[in-house]
Design a protein around this motif. Sequence first.
Motif, PDB file in Angstrom:
ATOM      1  N   ARG A  28       0.838  -1.207   0.000  1.00 55.28           N
ATOM      2  CA  ARG A  28       0.000   0.000   0.000  1.00 55.28           C
ATOM      3  C   ARG A  28       0.868   1.250   0.000  1.00 55.28           C
ATOM      4  N   TYR A  29       2.008   1.172   0.692  1.00 55.43           N
ATOM      5  CA  TYR A  29       2.927   2.305   0.713  1.00 55.43           C
ATOM      6  C   TYR A  29       3.433   2.610  -0.694  1.00 55.43           C
ATOM      7  N   VAL A  30       3.850   1.581  -1.415  1.00 51.15           N
ATOM      8  CA  VAL A  30       4.387   1.773  -2.761  1.00 51.15           C
ATOM      9  C   VAL A  30       3.334   2.407  -3.666  1.00 51.15           C
ATOM     10  N   ILE A  31       2.090   1.944  -3.554  1.00 46.33           N
ATOM     11  CA  ILE A  31       1.017   2.512  -4.374  1.00 46.33           C
ATOM     12  C   ILE A  31       0.802   3.979  -4.025  1.00 46.33           C
ATOM     13  N   ALA A  32       0.714   4.271  -2.718  1.00 49.46           N
ATOM     14  CA  ALA A  32       0.491   5.653  -2.280  1.00 49.46           C
ATOM     15  C   ALA A  32       1.630   6.564  -2.724  1.00 49.46           C
ATOM     16  N   ALA A  36       1.406   9.674  -5.458  1.00 47.88           N
ATOM     17  CA  ALA A  36       1.702  11.046  -5.028  1.00 47.88           C
ATOM     18  C   ALA A  36       2.884  11.615  -5.798  1.00 47.88           C
ATOM     19  N   ARG A  37       3.932  10.816  -5.993  1.00 49.45           N
ATOM     20  CA  ARG A  37       5.136  11.333  -6.631  1.00 49.45           C
ATOM     21  C   ARG A  37       4.994  11.435  -8.149  1.00 49.45           C
ATOM     22  N   THR A  38       4.125  10.621  -8.727  1.00 48.15           N
ATOM     23  CA  THR A  38       3.813  10.789 -10.143  1.00 48.15           C
ATOM     24  C   THR A  38       3.133  12.133 -10.366  1.00 48.15           C
ATOM     25  N   ALA A  39       2.206  12.465  -9.486  1.00 44.59           N
ATOM     26  CA  ALA A  39       1.516  13.754  -9.595  1.00 44.59           C
ATOM     27  C   ALA A  39       2.481  14.906  -9.361  1.00 44.59           C
ATOM     28  N   ASP A  40       3.317  14.794  -8.340  1.00 50.43           N
ATOM     29  CA  ASP A  40       4.254  15.865  -8.029  1.00 50.43           C
ATOM     30  C   ASP A  40       5.282  16.031  -9.147  1.00 50.43           C
ATOM     31  N   GLY A  41       5.683  14.914  -9.752  1.00 44.34           N
ATOM     32  CA  GLY A  41       6.659  14.981 -10.833  1.00 44.34           C
ATOM     33  C   GLY A  41       6.084  15.522 -12.129  1.00 44.34           C
ATOM     34  N   TRP A 157      12.423  -0.028  -2.724  1.00 47.79           N
ATOM     35  CA  TRP A 157      11.075   0.237  -3.235  1.00 47.79           C
ATOM     36  C   TRP A 157      10.781   1.737  -3.213  1.00 47.79           C
ATOM     37  N   ASP A 158      11.194   2.399  -2.134  1.00 43.52           N
ATOM     38  CA  ASP A 158      10.935   3.826  -2.027  1.00 43.52           C
ATOM     39  C   ASP A 158      11.656   4.591  -3.136  1.00 43.52           C
ATOM     40  N   GLY A 159      12.909   4.215  -3.374  1.00 41.70           N
ATOM     41  CA  GLY A 159      13.655   4.844  -4.454  1.00 41.70           C
ATOM     42  C   GLY A 159      12.977   4.632  -5.798  1.00 41.70           C
ATOM     43  N   ALA A 160      12.390   3.443  -5.986  1.00 39.47           N
ATOM     44  CA  ALA A 160      11.694   3.156  -7.244  1.00 39.47           C
ATOM     45  C   ALA A 160      10.496   4.071  -7.434  1.00 39.47           C
ATOM     46  N   THR A 161       9.794   4.402  -6.347  1.00 42.19           N
ATOM     47  CA  THR A 161       8.625   5.283  -6.499  1.00 42.19           C
ATOM     48  C   THR A 161       9.044   6.683  -6.936  1.00 42.19           C
ATOM     49  N   TYR A 162      10.226   7.136  -6.490  1.00 39.20           N
ATOM     50  CA  TYR A 162      10.738   8.425  -6.981  1.00 39.20           C
ATOM     51  C   TYR A 162      11.058   8.336  -8.471  1.00 39.20           C
ATOM     52  N   GLY A 163      11.677   7.216  -8.865  1.00 40.07           N
ATOM     53  CA  GLY A 163      11.982   7.036 -10.277  1.00 40.07           C
ATOM     54  C   GLY A 163      10.737   6.960 -11.128  1.00 40.07           C
ATOM     55  N   ILE A 164       9.719   6.250 -10.620  1.00 37.78           N
ATOM     56  CA  ILE A 164       8.453   6.159 -11.340  1.00 37.78           C
ATOM     57  C   ILE A 164       7.816   7.539 -11.458  1.00 37.78           C
ATOM     58  N   GLY A 165       7.813   8.270 -10.348  1.00 39.20           N
ATOM     59  CA  GLY A 165       7.206   9.597 -10.361  1.00 39.20           C
ATOM     60  C   GLY A 165       7.888  10.537 -11.326  1.00 39.20           C
ATOM     61  N   GLY A 166       9.226  10.519 -11.321  1.00 40.76           N
ATOM     62  CA  GLY A 166       9.971  11.416 -12.197  1.00 40.76           C
ATOM     63  C   GLY A 166       9.870  11.047 -13.661  1.00 40.76           C
ATOM     64  N   THR A 167       9.569   9.774 -13.947  1.00 44.81           N
ATOM     65  CA  THR A 167       9.463   9.319 -15.331  1.00 44.81           C
ATOM     66  C   THR A 167       8.012   9.279 -15.811  1.00 44.81           C
ATOM     67  N   ALA A 168       7.154   8.639 -15.008  1.00 46.33           N
ATOM     68  CA  ALA A 168       5.765   8.460 -15.417  1.00 46.33           C
ATOM     69  C   ALA A 168       4.981   9.770 -15.376  1.00 46.33           C
ATOM     70  N   GLY A 169       5.299  10.641 -14.401  1.00 45.86           N
ATOM     71  CA  GLY A 169       4.549  11.891 -14.286  1.00 45.86           C
ATOM     72  C   GLY A 169       4.595  12.733 -15.545  1.00 45.86           C
ATOM     73  N   PRO A 170       5.798  13.161 -15.985  1.00 44.09           N
ATOM     74  CA  PRO A 170       5.878  13.947 -17.213  1.00 44.09           C
ATOM     75  C   PRO A 170       5.367  13.199 -18.441  1.00 44.09           C
ATOM     76  N   SER A 171       5.626  11.878 -18.512  1.00 48.52           N
ATOM     77  CA  SER A 171       5.172  11.097 -19.667  1.00 48.52           C
ATOM     78  C   SER A 171       3.645  11.047 -19.719  1.00 48.52           C
ATOM     79  N   LEU A 172       3.022  10.854 -18.557  1.00 47.92           N
ATOM     80  CA  LEU A 172       1.563  10.811 -18.497  1.00 47.92           C
ATOM     81  C   LEU A 172       0.971  12.150 -18.917  1.00 47.92           C
ATOM     82  N   VAL A 173       1.567  13.230 -18.446  1.00 47.26           N
ATOM     83  CA  VAL A 173       1.080  14.562 -18.800  1.00 47.26           C
ATOM     84  C   VAL A 173       1.198  14.789 -20.304  1.00 47.26           C
TER      85      VAL A 173
END
Length: 418
Positions: A28-32, A36-41, A157-173
Amino acid sequence: MNHQHIATGTNAVTAPARHAGRKGGLARYVIAAALARTADGGAVVAVVLLVSSSGGPGTLAGTFGACITAPHLLGPFVARPLDLARDGRKVIAAACLLYATALTAGVLAYGRAPALVSALLLAVAGTCGPLLTGGISSRLPAIAGPQLRTQRRAQGWDGATYGIGGTAGPSLVAALASWGSPTAAALALATAVGAAAVCVLLLPPAAPDRGGDRGKILKPGPTLMLMARTGHLRRTTYVTMTVALSVAALPVTAVHMTKILGVESGTAAVLTAAYGLGNLVGSVTVMVSPLTGDPDRLTRRLALCVVVGLGAVAMSHSFALSISAFALTGILNALFFAATLAARTEYAPPALQGQVFIWVAALKITSGSAGTALAGSLTGLDVRLPLLLGISGTTAAVLAATLEKRAGGRFCERPVSR
């Protein structure tokens, strides 16, 4: 720090249940965190596209982007409620909901109200940003449990969520903006943050580690001074800042290196994508094979490994080698980031863990912003100059940290008793 957990008596009966709760809590932590970090990124890209697509001036687009990012520097001043709260989950969830509301209102207000209204609303969202990054990370130690190996794997896992956020966020936008509109993209990000709030509330509860004494919770200034007096935290902080300043030059360097490499300028995105992919690979590596050893020593050694990666980027003379060098640097920086998370977790006073996490994150963001600005001003002189300065600065910081560690004595060198 005690890394052993022995269940006896009544605790022996409930230990398996607690372990299962922690295991589900990590998912649940990884999902949360990823939401959050995808949106912030992606928020910066969304608001810049919002202005540029409507024909607005570039200065306004830059101002809106700064309204999202600059308030992260206020993180230490919004972090104290996290340590004071009986239930930190509610503070983070409230920050997620406020971020979602302010981002939605700011985007919808653009073109319908004075630009200042949108800017102020986006600044409110940006002020919540630190609780979506360092604030959420401060919940991880209680979820991971006391075992060192489990904590180190969770930090991967936490580091991966930052990587996902920084990559997926701009790509999704970018995808949603081309398919629909920048407004739709921003609203999708707001929805993701709202979903993150729900996920945060579903995390396992963690009692405040202050023994009921609110007086243990220092204000931001004294907390920073405590970090400066504590050798392990001090070294972690300034080495983290120098590495952040160094790697922040990579996106700018990628654009200008395309001229030297004889490729189209648009292929700079391939280099930055290679760095992002490397970052994810590094995070997965930590999940599979957690880091071992003293975080202080790991931080210094892995900072030197990042220096090697930056050197490879600086010396690469072909596009294929540059892709490999960017990917390698991403991998090494992910390992370094995991080491800094371990240092913050194991050396921060339990009652101040939230503030320490966010202080380091805020100083890291500040240093990274300075690195980007420095790279932009120096690449005109020589494309590799920002990298060489980053290599020199990080090497000097590691050398200073090593000499300080060996000298000892003058400052507190022991981790705070846990």
